[in-house]
Design an enzyme around this catalytic site. Structure first.
Site, mmCIF file in Angstrom:
data_model
loop_
_atom_site.group_PDB
_atom_site.id
_atom_site.type_symbol
_atom_site.label_atom_id
_atom_site.label_comp_id
_atom_site.label_asym_id
_atom_site.label_seq_id
_atom_site.Cartn_x
_atom_site.Cartn_y
_atom_site.Cartn_z
ATOM 1 N N HIS A 21 23.831 -32.198 -17.195
ATOM 2 C CA HIS A 21 23.893 -31.563 -18.517
ATOM 3 C C HIS A 21 24.903 -30.429 -18.539
ATOM 4 O O HIS A 21 25.654 -30.274 -19.493
ATOM 5 C CB HIS A 21 22.505 -31.046 -18.916
ATOM 6 C CG HIS A 21 21.530 -32.162 -19.088
ATOM 7 N ND1 HIS A 21 21.258 -32.737 -20.304
ATOM 8 C CD2 HIS A 21 20.781 -32.848 -18.187
ATOM 9 C CE1 HIS A 21 20.389 -33.715 -20.156
ATOM 10 N NE2 HIS A 21 20.078 -33.803 -18.872
ATOM 11 N N GLN A 348 33.511 -34.056 -7.555
ATOM 12 C CA GLN A 348 33.656 -35.501 -7.843
ATOM 13 C C GLN A 348 34.881 -35.823 -8.695
ATOM 14 O O GLN A 348 35.526 -36.840 -8.504
ATOM 15 C CB GLN A 348 32.385 -36.021 -8.513
ATOM 16 C CG GLN A 348 32.430 -37.522 -8.763
ATOM 17 C CD GLN A 348 31.073 -38.092 -9.006
ATOM 18 O OE1 GLN A 348 30.208 -38.037 -8.128
ATOM 19 N NE2 GLN A 348 30.844 -38.643 -10.164
ATOM 20 N N HIS A 363 25.258 -44.370 -8.866
ATOM 21 C CA HIS A 363 23.934 -44.594 -9.476
ATOM 22 C C HIS A 363 24.080 -44.812 -10.978
ATOM 23 O O HIS A 363 23.097 -45.045 -11.659
ATOM 24 C CB HIS A 363 23.027 -43.403 -9.181
ATOM 25 C CG HIS A 363 23.365 -42.171 -9.971
ATOM 26 N ND1 HIS A 363 24.629 -41.628 -10.030
ATOM 27 C CD2 HIS A 363 22.592 -41.371 -10.756
ATOM 28 C CE1 HIS A 363 24.626 -40.560 -10.801
ATOM 29 N NE2 HIS A 363 23.398 -40.373 -11.263
ATOM 30 N N SER A 368 28.974 -39.815 -14.287
ATOM 31 C CA SER A 368 29.677 -40.534 -13.216
ATOM 32 C C SER A 368 30.353 -41.782 -13.770
ATOM 33 O O SER A 368 31.474 -42.123 -13.371
ATOM 34 C CB SER A 368 28.702 -40.921 -12.101
ATOM 35 O OG SER A 368 28.196 -39.753 -11.491
#
Ligand code: UDP
Length: 479
Positions: A21, A348, A363, A368
């Site tokens: 978030h 990332q 996931h 992502s």
């Protein structure tokens, strides 16, 4: 900032306490600040402290300049220290945050006026649906930042309105047929919507947001027109949507020392620099998913046996729910040697944009997923729960950017090392000869970049939103 000059318009963003978030919230905050707005990000106090501890935000409340505007932080009470650690569960946490957060947040917002920074617009988070009511009570215009896909938004919308049958106690195994979207198999709807799901409380929280959709004048979404065209068009006729993503792409190169990392990111760039282009498998399960130890063992052997280099984020679990940290089978790391790198947390965005990364075992959290697409990186989808299972379906079947390795935690399957090797090889080997996954991902990367540059669809939507806020602006003096 000199004393008593005219205050910029003030936008107040409320963020659910979680990594998935704060990232889109902060990314939006930067874009709004760049347009000359004063942006306050407010989240639950325990989470604010985590960000401060990680060195991601400063300890004081001094506004940080970004573009022509500023970002600052203020935290609302969450009462979590009052809970007995022995009986903490998700439902208690959610209820406690509302109980303490509601009056505390209202007080913080009222204080802004007293301090000559009246709030012109509140941007709230759908996992804190009560914040819409706070906006209504205080008569402040309010928008929502939806941090999942538009497809998932439409699923919750139709579930709330009961316009089509969803799994129920009586018919737990049915598939779901919705307008515009492909058929969703039973295990492809967000798992929180299954009867008796262990995280069902979050499904109820999100559904409750849909009972308050008349309050926000706008629903901002971290997606882009070219990715979810048909469903965005369809839902735009029903609700005031504005796709403004991918928020992580920052064409203005806005530099600030503020970040959203809950843990300090370890440097992976030097290691990635030592690897040939598209040769590394990047593995991350985001900030919350916690696999069983035996699944970690299979994954470790699968990565090692695949023969490819791998960068694996193994985030230690949060203390709150009493989970045990994972251990890696020793011989795996010995055998992998320089080929394997394990870190607790990465940056990332930087990893996925590195040319050495060939595929992403993910996931399928929405951040992502968008970061993979926006960087043109093909995926091996390993979803567990929530919207991850839905995102995995779309990544594989609709966007065509990878293969699916798991059908989610509810299937309760141990994915074997051989299956892991097979999926990694399918993506890495096929892709090295210019395969379709990377081609599709690169096309989406271009579309994403086009959406956020000056004149692009998402950029225009942000501009319209900023113009709207400026029209509603209540100015005071800014000290
Ligand atoms: N992330 C990161 N470093 C890591 C793992 C994840 O910066 O080592 C970031 C990632 O870029 C993404 C967020 O954490 O923005 C995770 O959000 P997502 O929606 O993918 O998953 P969640 O953590 O909410 O399940």
């Amino acid at each position: 900032m000199t004393n008593s000059q005219e205050a910029p318009c003030h936008v107040f963003l409320v963020c659910y306490p979680g990594q998935g978030h704060i990232n889109p919230t902060l990314r939006l905050a930067k874009k709004l600040a760049a347009e000359g707005l004063l942006v306050t990000i407010s989240t639950a106090v325990h989470f604010g402290k985590t960000l401060q501890k990680a060195g991601s935000i400063g300890a004081g409340d001094c506004p940080t300049p970004v573009g022509n505007g500023f970002i600052r932080f203020e935290f609302f009470e969450d009462g979590l220290q009052e809970l007995n650690p022995k009986d903490v569960n998700l439902e208690r946490v959610v209820n406690q945050i509302e109980l303490f957060g509601r009056p505390s947040l209202a007080g913080l917002i009222k204080n802004q006026t007293a301090e000559n920074r009246s709030v012109s617009c509140l941007i709230v988070n759908p996992f804190l649906p009560w914040t819409c009511e706070v906006a209504k009570e205080l008569e402040i215009p309010c928008a929502i930042l939806w941090v999942q896909s538009c497809a998932v938004f439409s699923i919750y919308y139709h579930c709330f309105h009961k316009s089509v049958p969803f799994p129920s106690e009586l018919e737990p195994k049915i598939d779901v047929h919705l307008p515009i979207l492909p058929l969703l198999k039973n295990d492809e709807i967000p798992s929180f919507l299954h009867p008796n799901n262990i995280y069902g409380v979050l499904g109820n929280v999100l559904l409750s947001q849909f009972s308050k959709l008349s309050t926000p004048f706008c629903i901002l979404m971290d997606t882009f027109g070219e990715l979810e065209k048909d469903i965005i068009n369809y839902m735009s006729n029903i609700t005031p949507l504005k796709p403004i993503g991918p928020l992580f792409i920052n064409p203005q190169n806005l530099e600030t020392e503020v970040s959203g990392h809950c843990l300090k990111a370890e440097d992976c760039v030097e290691w990635l620099n030592s690897k040939p282009p598209q040769s590394v498998v990047y593995v991350s399960f985001g900030s919350i998913v916690h696999l069983k130890q035996e699944q970690i063992d299979e994954l470790a052997y699968g990565l090692c046996n695949s023969g490819f280099s791998f960068l694996w984020v193994m985030k230690p679990p949060d203390d709150v729910y009493g989970l045990k940290g994972h251990v890696l089978p020793e011989e795996v790391m010995e055998k992998a040697g320089e080929r394997g790198k394990v870190v607790q947390w990465s940056s990332q965005e930087r990893v996925l944009s590195h040319e050495s990364v060939g595929c992403f075992i993910t996931h399928c959290g929405w951040n992502s997923s968008v970061e993979a697409i926006g960087n043109g990186v093909p995926v091996v989808a390993f979803p567990q729960w929530g919207d991850q299972v839905t995102n995995a379906k779309f990544l594989v079947e609709d966007y065509g950017v990878g293969v699916r390795l798991s059908r989610g935690a509810e299937a309760n399957e141990l994915i074997s090392r051989d299956e892991i090797v097979r999926c990694i090889s399918e993506v890495m080997i096929r892709e090295s000869s210019g395969g379709e996954f990377r081609r599709n991902a690169l096309k989406l990367k271009q579309a994403a970049a086009a959406a956020v540059v000056d004149g692009g669809s998402s950029h225009k939507n942000i501009q319209e939103f900023v113009d709207e806020i400026k029209k509603r602006c209540v100015r005071g003096n800014f000290e």
